[in-house]
Design a protein around this motif. Structure first.
Motif, PDB file in Angstrom:
ATOM      1  N   TYR A   1       0.836  -1.196   0.000  1.00 44.27           N
ATOM      2  CA  TYR A   1       0.000   0.000   0.000  1.00 44.27           C
ATOM      3  C   TYR A   1       0.875   1.252   0.000  1.00 44.27           C
ATOM      4  CZ  TYR A   1      -4.159  -2.773   1.033  1.00 44.27           C
ATOM      5  OH  TYR A   1      -5.185  -3.671   0.945  1.00 44.27           O
TER       6      TYR A   1
ATOM      7  N   LEU B   1       0.524   5.228   1.097  1.00 45.54           N
ATOM      8  CA  LEU B   1      -0.310   6.107   1.918  1.00 45.54           C
ATOM      9  C   LEU B   1      -0.182   7.543   1.426  1.00 45.54           C
ATOM     10  CD1 LEU B   1       0.498   4.810   5.536  1.00 45.54           C
ATOM     11  CD2 LEU B   1      -1.175   3.925   3.890  1.00 45.54           C
TER      12      LEU B   1
ATOM     13  N   ASN C   1       0.275   9.259   7.316  1.00 48.99           N
ATOM     14  CA  ASN C   1       1.529   8.515   7.305  1.00 48.99           C
ATOM     15  C   ASN C   1       1.587   7.430   8.364  1.00 48.99           C
ATOM     16  OD1 ASN C   1       3.227   9.810   9.751  1.00 48.99           O
ATOM     17  ND2 ASN C   1       2.246  11.494   8.664  1.00 48.99           N
TER      18      ASN C   1
ATOM     19  N   ASN D   1      -0.729   3.806   8.931  1.00 50.77           N
ATOM     20  CA  ASN D   1      -1.851   2.962   8.534  1.00 50.77           C
ATOM     21  C   ASN D   1      -2.420   2.258   9.755  1.00 50.77           C
ATOM     22  OD1 ASN D   1      -3.702   1.439   7.120  1.00 50.77           O
ATOM     23  ND2 ASN D   1      -2.221  -0.108   6.473  1.00 50.77           N
TER      24      ASN D   1
ATOM     25  N   THR E   1      -0.270  -5.533   5.975  1.00 49.32           N
ATOM     26  CA  THR E   1       0.088  -4.721   4.818  1.00 49.32           C
ATOM     27  C   THR E   1       1.529  -4.264   4.925  1.00 49.32           C
ATOM     28  OG1 THR E   1      -0.645  -2.673   5.889  1.00 49.32           O
ATOM     29  CG2 THR E   1      -2.265  -3.839   4.548  1.00 49.32           C
TER      30      THR E   1
ATOM     31  N   VAL F   1       3.742  -0.985   3.720  1.00 55.36           N
ATOM     32  CA  VAL F   1       3.641   0.373   3.194  1.00 55.36           C
ATOM     33  C   VAL F   1       4.867   0.648   2.335  1.00 55.36           C
ATOM     34  CG1 VAL F   1       3.558   2.827   3.773  1.00 55.36           C
ATOM     35  CG2 VAL F   1       2.222   1.180   5.111  1.00 55.36           C
TER      36      VAL F   1
ATOM     37  N   VAL G   1       4.903   6.801   0.925  1.00 56.49           N
ATOM     38  CA  VAL G   1       4.159   7.752   1.752  1.00 56.49           C
ATOM     39  C   VAL G   1       4.312   9.135   1.147  1.00 56.49           C
ATOM     40  CG1 VAL G   1       3.916   8.854   4.009  1.00 56.49           C
ATOM     41  CG2 VAL G   1       4.497   6.424   3.890  1.00 56.49           C
TER      42      VAL G   1
ATOM     43  N   TYR H   1       7.776   3.542   8.699  1.00 56.85           N
ATOM     44  CA  TYR H   1       8.021   3.071   7.324  1.00 56.85           C
ATOM     45  C   TYR H   1       9.310   3.601   6.698  1.00 56.85           C
ATOM     46  CZ  TYR H   1       3.033   2.667   8.318  1.00 56.85           C
ATOM     47  OH  TYR H   1       1.816   2.439   8.930  1.00 56.85           O
TER      48      TYR H   1
ATOM     49  N   ALA I   1       9.214   2.412   2.735  1.00 56.73           N
ATOM     50  CA  ALA I   1       8.545   3.399   1.873  1.00 56.73           C
ATOM     51  C   ALA I   1       9.529   4.147   0.991  1.00 56.73           C
ATOM     52  CB  ALA I   1       7.764   4.402   2.720  1.00 56.73           C
TER      53      ALA I   1
END
Length: 429
Positions: free
Chosen positions: A81, A83, A87, A89, A95, A97, A100, A110, A114
């Motif tokens: 995912y 975001l 910032n 989830n 999940t 991340v 972001v 993250y 990320a």
């Protein structure tokens, strides 16, 4: 995926970043990225400004083109995912991340997964998403409908990029760049007319200064603001859930409860004065608010109002409700910590008010016309009626099962973006 409040910034940023990630040549990922709306499809119509902006982009009710949570099968394989407009989830543990893009306070997560991880100040998250397009290799051509959607998010979050507001240089630069891709002839105004204008395809240095006075942008901003404030047809429950965020708050050691030290806190932003929200002491509103707290399992609910006065001045108020718990002996300590923290905080400039202003209590004790706040030296604002300390005010209509207080917020620039971190500092670890 945008934040759960589902405002236009979240919706537009989700769609914009998904398109960017799927089409940018610099993105070495397999497959396509799809924007996931953070709310059920039935909730999309709660925000008239979202409906309007999506329609300009060619997405109309019942919004079948959009992916919503109910569209995902229970056994879906989506684990990665991105975001946007938040910032952290809170919704799923299963999940990863992978990106972001956000303009809220950095919660420090993250760093290891990320890329990109962009968290910095901006009036609108859509401006940060737009900057990704702007800083690309030059081979990305943004579709006009998407440019208009991102632009709509920027102008509504910055009140038309007005000077002295929330707009920063990143917002003005993004808006100027997007204007080069929007065809105003295809964008309907509130009256259904069209506006002819010339917009350059390149962002000139002077554009960010002139953007505030752009006629079509002013029309777009005014139209979206009008749509956003048209909420008189919504029920109390709909008002509370249309712009709502919920937090699982880990309490500080001194406030630990039997529940393991985690409480549920909800923050609802309502574009009405409390006098209109309460509807002159309506018991229906009180019951519906209590029902919402029970439905969401909340210990604390904050209702943050925002509206314009008759003199077009920004106004804000706060309503706080804390649920009493017989099974938690520290509940009184929690309540005291919350209200002491709010009273002592200087950033929001909170001033306690009585519920009798809004139609509760004895007849003749109501001063509840919020327009008296147009003049900070008005007799209502300086009267002894509201001058007692918040701890002395005991006219809450929420009954013995709850402790509630209301405040005028003198710092009208502070939004939920500032209130949520403050709440965590007051009560959290």
């Amino acid at each position: 995926m945008g934040n759960e409040a589902g405002d236009l910034d979240s919706v537009a940023s989700s769609i914009g970043y998904a398109w960017y990630r799927s089409h940018a040549e610099t993105q070495s990922i397999g497959g396509k990225t799809v924007a996931l709306m953070p709310m059920p499809r039935s909730d999309l119509s709660l925000r008239a400004e979202n409906v309007y902006a999506l329609a300009m982009a060619g997405v109309n009710e019942p919004f079948d083109e959009l992916l919503c949570p109910e569209d995902l099968p229970p056994d879906h394989k989506s684990t990665d995912y991105a975001l946007v407009d938040h910032n952290n989830n809170h919704n799923s543990l299963n999940t990863r991340v992978v990106a972001v893009v956000d303009h809220h306070e950095d919660e420090g997560k993250y760093h290891d997964t990320a890329s990109p991880r962009i968290i910095e100040p901006a009036g609108s998250c859509a401006s940060l998403v737009t900057r990704l397009f702007m800083s690309g290799s030059g081979h990305i051509s943004i579709p006009p409908d998407l440019a208009g959607l991102l632009l709509s998010a920027i102008v509504i979050d910055t009140r038309g990029l007005r000077k002295g507001g929330k707009a920063l240089e990143v917002d003005r630069a993004a808006a100027a760049w997007l204007l080069g891709y929007v065809d105003p002839m295809k964008q309907p105004s509130l009256t259904g007319e069209s506006y002819m204008t010339q917009t350059p395809k390149e962002t000139e240095p002077s554009m960010s200064k002139e953007i505030v006075d752009h006629a079509w942008l002013r029309t777009l901003s005014d139209t979206l603001s009008s749509k956003k404030s048209a909420v008189s047809h919504l029920s109390t429950r709909d008002l509370l859930r249309r712009d709502y965020k919920q937090y699982a708050l880990e309490l500080s050691p001194s406030l630990k409860q039997e529940s393991g030290g985690v409480i549920q806190v909800g923050l609802a932003t309502v574009p009405l004065p409390l006098s209109a929200f309460f509807k002159s002491g309506s018991a229906v509103v009180i019951n519906a608010t209590i029902s919402w707290m029970e439905e969401r399992g909340l210990t604390i609910l904050g209702v943050l109002t925002t509206y314009r006065s008759k003199k077009d001045k920004g106004r804000r108020e706060q309503l706080w409700i804390v649920k009493r718990s017989k099974d938690a002996p520290q509940q009184q300590t929690l309540t005291r910590a919350l209200f002491d923290g709010l009273d002592e905080d200087a950033s929001l400039e909170l001033k306690p008010r009585r519920f009798s202003r809004y139609g509760f209590g004895k007849k003749g004790d109501v001063t509840g016309n919020e327009e008296d706040g147009d003049d900070d030296t008005s007799s209502h604002e300086d009267s002894g009626h509201d001058k007692q300390p918040a701890g002395a005010v005991n006219d809450s209509p929420f009954g013995d099962a709850f402790i509630a207080r209301v405040y005028q917020q003198k710092n009208t620039h502070a939004t939920r973006k500032q209130v949520a971190p403050l709440l965590k500092r007051i009560l959290g670890e």
